[in-house]
Design an enzyme around this catalytic site. Structure first.
Site, PDB file in Angstrom:
ATOM      1  CG  PHE A 101       9.026   5.480  -4.295  1.00 31.25           C
ATOM      2  CD1 PHE A 101       8.199   4.412  -4.653  1.00 31.25           C
ATOM      3  CD2 PHE A 101       9.904   5.574  -5.307  1.00 31.25           C
ATOM      4  CE1 PHE A 101       8.166   3.483  -5.615  1.00 31.25           C
ATOM      5  CE2 PHE A 101      10.251   4.947  -6.597  1.00 31.25           C
ATOM      6  CZ  PHE A 101       9.400   3.663  -6.477  1.00 31.25           C
ATOM      7  N   PRO A 139      -5.837  -7.546  -9.712  1.00 33.27           N
ATOM      8  CG  PRO A 139      -6.683  -9.593  -9.798  1.00 33.27           C
ATOM      9  CD  PRO A 139      -7.069  -8.337 -10.059  1.00 33.27           C
ATOM     10  CB  THR A 146      -1.814  -3.270 -11.428  1.00 34.52           C
ATOM     11  OG1 THR A 146      -3.146  -3.248 -11.055  1.00 34.52           O
ATOM     12  CG2 THR A 146      -1.659  -3.261 -13.058  1.00 34.52           C
ATOM     13  CE  LYS A 193     -10.809  -1.723   4.247  1.00 32.23           C
ATOM     14  NZ  LYS A 193     -10.591  -2.515   5.747  1.00 32.23           N
ATOM     15  N   GLY A 248      -0.749   0.834  -2.038  1.00 31.40           N
ATOM     16  CA  GLY A 248       0.479   1.745  -2.366  1.00 31.40           C
ATOM     17  C   GLY A 248       1.354   1.246  -1.244  1.00 31.40           C
ATOM     18  CD  GLU A 249       1.418   4.676   0.920  1.00 31.67           C
ATOM     19  OE1 GLU A 249       2.577   5.170   1.415  1.00 31.67           O
ATOM     20  OE2 GLU A 249       0.725   5.233  -0.261  1.00 31.67           O
TER      21      GLU A 249
END
Lengths: 174, 331, 752
Positions: free
Chosen positions: C242, C634, C636, C703, C706-707
């Site tokens: 993270f 879709p 993961t 794009k 993760g965030e």
């Protein structure tokens, strides 16, 4: 012997005594391990560092995360908060013991199918915990599962998928 | 973790003898709190006497007509014992509100009584703490004290007792059976734990060589209208900011008997029998519950971060009693 | 070629390893003759070490060495040698460098022994005497020391103001002002940081927990004066990071130091308590002032942020800039300053900056919507930004309206009653809130290697990382599809400096960056195969046009005549080629980057139930609608968003590292008192990926996810709490005492 120890005596620094080694018999996943251990070795470290089974993880070493969950006689415990010497003669199941290499435990397959993990570090503990929970027979609803799986933290936040995997396996067992 | 020697005791006499023989020895049963504290270098026993093989793992009927819980029965086996669930549902609920399933599978009834505080400073040897190191000072009084005590504190310590099980045991008038070099004795639950006073390093009135063998539960009428409310910062696997064990014995809507014990607010489970007694014969109503709560919190003092607990505790008492009232309706 | 794998919910290719315990994380590597290191942490915040008594530890049989600043020498004096690829401006911390203590918890000694238990015990016998100096760790008390955040950290851009926000604010019909505070947070991945270093024949092999093997190689090479080629870092599995693994952490330094000195393999792991002794998400204070005209058009946005950093490095993140691009507004005034304190440097933590800024601007938007008596979603739509006003550029794509629409529909937003405290179930007050999120769609240069063997198996590798993000899986999908192979014939490898260079794994850019390299290298292999097909005499495609050749499931065939085909295996055999190896580099398109702004977006809808008497907040429902370009997988990707939402719930309600300013020390340094959500805290979460086609952002049209999942969540929850209770809790986390307005030490709550 006496003379020798007198010669080796160091007056400046007092020699600290270290714990005695003991022979500890652990049956892990059906295999017998005879380990020479000092009593300060936790069951978790015994499994990982001495028996070499690294599937069980250390996440906090204080019973606050559940990553080290293993089953002892079918009951789930935090292996970090028990000493290996206290478990002499007991039968332990770790994540490595749930699959025979060909056939997985249904929870293992369900975890893959439902993507019930991301980094995978808490996963062995989650799965062992879920096996223990099913053995307990107290989880009758999703809400029960949420409460009774709360001893296993997943920092990646896969809880919904973990619960989906468990509920699916439970429904197939019923 | 320090260096220590280790022995397995096979019966009570051997255990008591073993602990006498070793200076700085401690009993180890579940180990869930002791090993945690040893890894932090907060507790450094020179010797551990393993009592897990002692024959203290039964739940039995006692002469009074209640149940006697063996010291080595795990918290999980106690909470999910059919007789406990039926006759002492408050105890069952309190145990299940604590820790995690894994910890409850390890922690024993005896060990639960010896659980030590969760105070941050107690756990961190870089800071001053009178409980850990008498005379070093209390960092919490002017420090981060959101989780700390509001009742029965002293200028030396504002730590709380973290157990849920003990809150229910206090409410149920449990008695603790202890054995030691000077023989057996029985301790009323209210006398088991101490307030910090000038001796915050002492959590309880049990001496070093004494062993808890069992806990007696007297017969109880609190089987229907009971509730254990645990107020905490997350929904599970967290210590209580405030907890309330509430039990009502009712005749219609009139209180025949009532029990209110609180956790997370003091150095021991907090209960005041005289307050409970003053509500016997009164109507079980929110107004009366609130009045009782006000009295229960008499003398409460906040230290800034935990001041909210005073009002929160009152509300928790009212809620727990109302839930206890309701829980009878569902049965 | 038909699409087979990209966009499909393929189960994780590393799933079996993870559910059977065979996935090896850094602490799982055991080497013959390995020693164990245990780190002694300092107890004061600032001062000097007067002496370290290691005699008790050294007297124990089996203790090999206690490393302290007194016996570590020969390392570079200049701090520039300690700079890593993610270092902010300043002078990095140098472990065991001298007697100075610059933060509480600083490592002061490393004990190395034959067993872990012995090292741990010996560490408890190391006695350190300190001379303490005055220190300060409280951002609030040091606001007068603030200074403009300097540029220099990877990815940081200074905020840009426009128009005249002060004047517009003064003249506007509707306005709000509020200050918002975030506590510090630590990443706390489940895996503890651990390193095993092996020094053998002049070469160093290191198993480490990291988000960038190359960064660790660079750092170790520079610090210890080793040639990069002699330093190999291996990190096949990472148990969450993270952001905490973006910079090399001090256990890496310690393990290498000891291995080099003692000439034996050394493993050094951190304890959970020590996981609170390096970078964190900084405490941040934000001031927001917004104004709008009577029709609900934003007239001005003023957003100031003050963040803590260490005294030795200027940690910067993008907090306020988002307020300049999120909504259409001509008058924007932004400011971002730092305050240096006696603590360790903060480090990027999931959606750094954006998640902090979004909570404030999205709460402020909600506050202003109530002033206007407008539905907060309609207010957002009214001020929708069609282009990036800060850079005066169009977005390469922006399907945020679709996020609002699909999210609102799924959530049932139209059934919302507008007034606070207007919905309840018994003693549970119900509230619904909405918030918007945006994140950059980065792409960095990356390399990948492909090796196609005559058995038809393809191995693709790149020195990237999979911190649970699904890198293994999506790269396998991309490779299989790009080369027309069956997915089971493709293996993707990562986490090794012997593999081609990849950027740090973070910022949601790995799918785009490494994905492009993987696609590129597979295209190169494909070109070679095509050439082989038309040049090999016995090939059915001999002397034909390679334009008509298609690849599917390991078979090469003619697009017009499917009977004309040959397997890759057969083609290589007849061509007498045993293997094809290609390495390829890809990078962002600088022209597109100049012309467009690349952002992902999300709309978050949250439902909370708040106990009216006890103030306990539960998040009962979240819908997160995401526009992030092409979704490679879709299954993961959904997990990534679910995780982001859980992080958002955590940020909103639970997480905070509590600093005792008497000690300058984080006190709740364990997972019992540092709360992150447990299973029971998490309820219904619905993830929607809206259709977003983007041919400009990068060749894959992705794009990153993760965030984007975390960014809007805390704002949506805070707004829902207001809707439920009428209390605006502006300081996170939203705990019961704040909701009930009985928190004596935190009075920044406003009730209507």
């Amino acid at each position: 012997m006496t003379t020798e120890s007198a010669v080796l005596e160091e007056p400046v620094v007092k020699k600290q005594e270290l714990p005695e080694f003991e022979l500890v018999n652990l049956t892990i996943n059906g295999q017998s391990f005879k380990l020479k251990l000092q009593p300060w070795v936790s069951l978790l470290d015994a499994i990982r560092e001495y028996a070499g089974l690294t599937g069980t993880k250390k996440g906090c070493d204080h019973g606050q995360c559940g990553a080290c969950t293993v089953l002892i006689n079918g009951k789930r415990i935090n292996s970090c908060l028990t000493l290996a010497v206290m478990r002499d003669g007991e039968a332990i199941t770790t994540i490595e013991g749930l699959s025979d290499g060909v056939v997985n435990h249904p929870l293992q397959d369900a975890f893959i199918e439902h993507d019930a993990f991301q980094c995978g570090y808490c996963t062995p503990g989650q799965i062992c915990s879920a096996v223990g929970m099913i053995n307990e027979g107290r989880a009758n609803s999703l809400e029960d599962v949420q409460e009774l799986m709360s001893g296993n933290i997943c920092r990646c936040g896969a809880y919904n998928n973990i619960n989906a995997a468990i509920m699916e396996v439970k429904s197939k067992m019923a | 973790m320090n260096s220590f020697s280790y022995n397995k005791a096979h019966d009570v006499a051997e255990a008591v003898a073993d602990i006498q023989e070793h200076e700085g020895a401690r009993f180890i049963a579940g180990g869930t709190n002791l090993l945690d504290l040893m890894k932090e270098n907060v507790m450094k026993p020179a010797h551990l006497t393993d009592i897990n093989r002692l024959d203290l793992a039964d739940i039995k009927e006692n002469e009074e007509g209640g149940l006697t819980l063996g010291a080595l029965v795990t918290n999980a086996d106690t909470a999910w014992n059919e007789r406990v669930e039926q006759r002492y549902p408050l105890l069952s609920k309190a145990i299940l509100a604590g820790a995690s399933p894994q910890l409850r599978n390890m922690a024993t009834n005896g060990g639960n009584l010896f659980q030590r505080t969760r105070c941050y400073y107690f756990y961190d040897t870089a800071t001053a703490c009178n409980k850990r190191e008498p005379g070093s000072g209390c960092s919490a009084i002017n420090g981060i004290n959101r989780i700390h005590a509001i009742l029965g504190t002293s200028e030396h310590c504002i730590a709380t007792h973290p157990s849920d099980m003990c809150v229910a045991l206090a409410a149920l008038d449990a008695k603790v059976n202890v054995t030691g070099p000077n023989g057996d004795r029985t301790v009323e639950f209210g006398d088991f734990h101490r307030l910090p006073g000038n001796t915050p390093h002492l959590d309880n009135n049990i001496s070093q060589g004494e062993l808890v063998t069992s806990i007696d539960l007297p017969p109880s009428n609190f089987t229907k209208n009971v509730f254990y409310l645990k107020v905490r910062d997350r929904q599970s696997y967290a210590f209580a900011l405030v907890s309330v064990a509430a039990a009502l014995d009712l005749e219609g809507d009139v209180i025949k008997d009532i029990r209110v014990a609180m956790g997370g607010v003091a150095h021991k489970p907090w209960r005041r029998r005289e307050v409970e007694e003053s509500y016997i014969g009164k109507v079980a109503s929110t107004e009366n519950f609130r009045a009782l709560a006000e009295t229960m919190l008499t003398g409460a003092v906040g230290f800034g971060g935990n001041t909210f607990k005073i009002e929160l505790a009152k509300r928790a008492i009212v809620r727990a009693l109302n839930e206890a009232l309701k829980s009878g309706e569902n049965l | 070629m038909k699409t087979q794998y990209i966009g499909k919910p393929v189960s994780r290719v590393d799933g079996l390893a993870k559910v059977t315990g065979s996935a090896k994380y850094s602490a799982d590597f055991k080497v013959e003759g390995m020693l164990y290191g245990y780190i002694v942490s300092g107890s004061i915040a600032k001062g000097r070490i007067i002496s370290i008594d290691t005699s008790g530890a050294m007297s124990l049989k089996g203790v090999l060495q206690v490393f302290t600043h007194e016996n570590v020498s020969g390392l570079p004096w200049f701090s520039i040698k300690y700079k890593d690829m993610d270092a902010p401006t300043g002078s990095p911390f140098r472990p065991l460098h001298d007697d100075k203590i610059i933060y509480s918890g600083q490592p002061v000694a490393l004990v190395v022994a034959e067993t872990f238990e012995l090292a741990r015990y010996a560490a408890s016998l190391v006695h350190v005497s300190y001379q303490e100096e005055d220190f300060t760790t409280d951002l609030v008390k040091n606001m007068d020391q603030s200074y403009k955040a300097p540029v220099g950290k990877l990815g940081y851009v200074s905020p840009k103001s426009r128009g005249n926000a002060d004047e517009a604010f003064d003249q506007a019909a509707f306005k709000m002002s509020g200050s918002y505070q975030h506590g510090a947070e630590h990443h706390n991945p489940m895996e503890l940081f651990s390193t095993t270093a092996i020094w053998e024949n002049g070469k160093l092999t290191v198993y480490d927990k990291t988000q960038g093997v190359s960064n660790c190689q660079f750092y170790i090479g520079n610090v210890f004066g080793l040639a990069y080629k002699d330093v190999r870092i291996i990190s096949p599995y990472v148990g969450g990071a993270f952001g905490s693994g973006l910079r090399p952490q001090y256990q890496l330094f310690m393990a290498v130091l000891a291995a080099l000195e003692l000439k034996r393999p050394v493993k050094v792991g951190l304890t959970r308590q020590q996981m609170f002794t390096f970078g964190h998400r900084p405490v941040t204070l934000q001031q927001l002032q917004l104004s709008a005209s009577t029709d609900g058009s934003l007239e001005s946005i003023k957003h100031e942020a003050f963040s803590e950093t260490s005294r030795f490095e200027n940690y910067t993140e993008i907090i306020v800039n988002w307020s300049g691009t999120m909504y259409n507004c001509d008058n924007v005034k932004l400011k971002y300053e730092l305050v240096g304190l006696d603590m360790y440097t903060p480090v990027d933590m999931r959606a750094p900056g954006a998640v902090t800024g979004a909570h404030a601007i999205e709460s402020a938007m909600d506050e202003l919507a109530y002033e206007l008596k407008m539905d907060p979603l309609i207010f957002r739509l009214k001020n929708y930004a069609d282009e990036d006003q800060t850079e005066e550029k169009p977005f390469s794509s922006k399907e945020l309206i679709a996020c609002y629409r699909e999210g609102a529909e799924k959530f049932g937003w139209t059934k919302r009653s507008i007034g606070p405290r207007s919905m309840r179930e018994g003693n549970q007050l119900i509230g619904w809130g909405v918030a918007t999120a945006a994140w950059d769609a980065f792409q960095a240069p990356a390399r990948a290697k492909a090796l196609l063997s005559i058995d038809g198996k393809l191995i693709v590798s790149s020195g990237t990382s999979d911190i649970g993000t699904g890198t293994y899986t999506i790269m396998t999908q991309i490779a299989a599809e790009s080369l027309g192979l069956k997915i089971e014939d493709v293996t993707f490898k990562l986490g090794d400096t012997n593999m081609p260079l990849a950027p740090l794994e973070g910022g949601s850019w790995t799918a785009a960056s490494v994905g492009a390299a993987v696609k590129g290298v597979c295209e190169d292999v494909k070109k070679k195969l095509k050439k082989m097909a038309v040049k090999t005499k016995t090939s059915p495609f001999y002397d034909t046009s390679s334009k008509d050749i298609v690849f599917d499931s390991g078979i090469i065939s003619d697009v017009n005549d499917s009977s004309k085909s040959i397997s890759i295996v057969d083609l290589m055999r007849i061509a007498g080629v045993n293997s094809i190896e290609e390495t390829s580099t890809s990078g962002p398109n600088p022209i597109n980057k100049m012309k467009y702004t690349f952002n992902s977006h999300a709309a978050v809808f949250a439902e909370v139930k708040v106990d009216e008497d006890l103030g306990i907040v539960r998040v009962t429902r979240v819908v997160c609608a995401v526009a992030a370009g092409k979704i490679l997988n879709p299954k993961t990707a959904r997990s990534q968003i679910l995780g982001g939402v859980v992080w958002g719930i955590s940020k909103a309600l639970e997480e905070e590292s509590k600093m005792d300013h008497q000690y300058g020390r984080f006190m709740n340094h364990n997972l019992s008192e540092y709360h992150v959500p447990v299973n029971k805290d998490i309820n219904d979460i619905e993830v929607i990926f809206v259709e977003e086609k983007d041919d400009i952002v990068n060749p894959l049209g992705v794009k990153g996810v993760g965030e984007i999942g975390i960014i809007g969540v805390a704002g949506a929850i805070a707004n829902a709490v207001f809707h439920a209770t009428g209390v605006r809790v502006r300081n996170l986390p939203i705990t019961m005492d704040k909701v009930l307005q009985i928190a004596e030490d935190d009075k920044n709550q406003v009730a209507v």
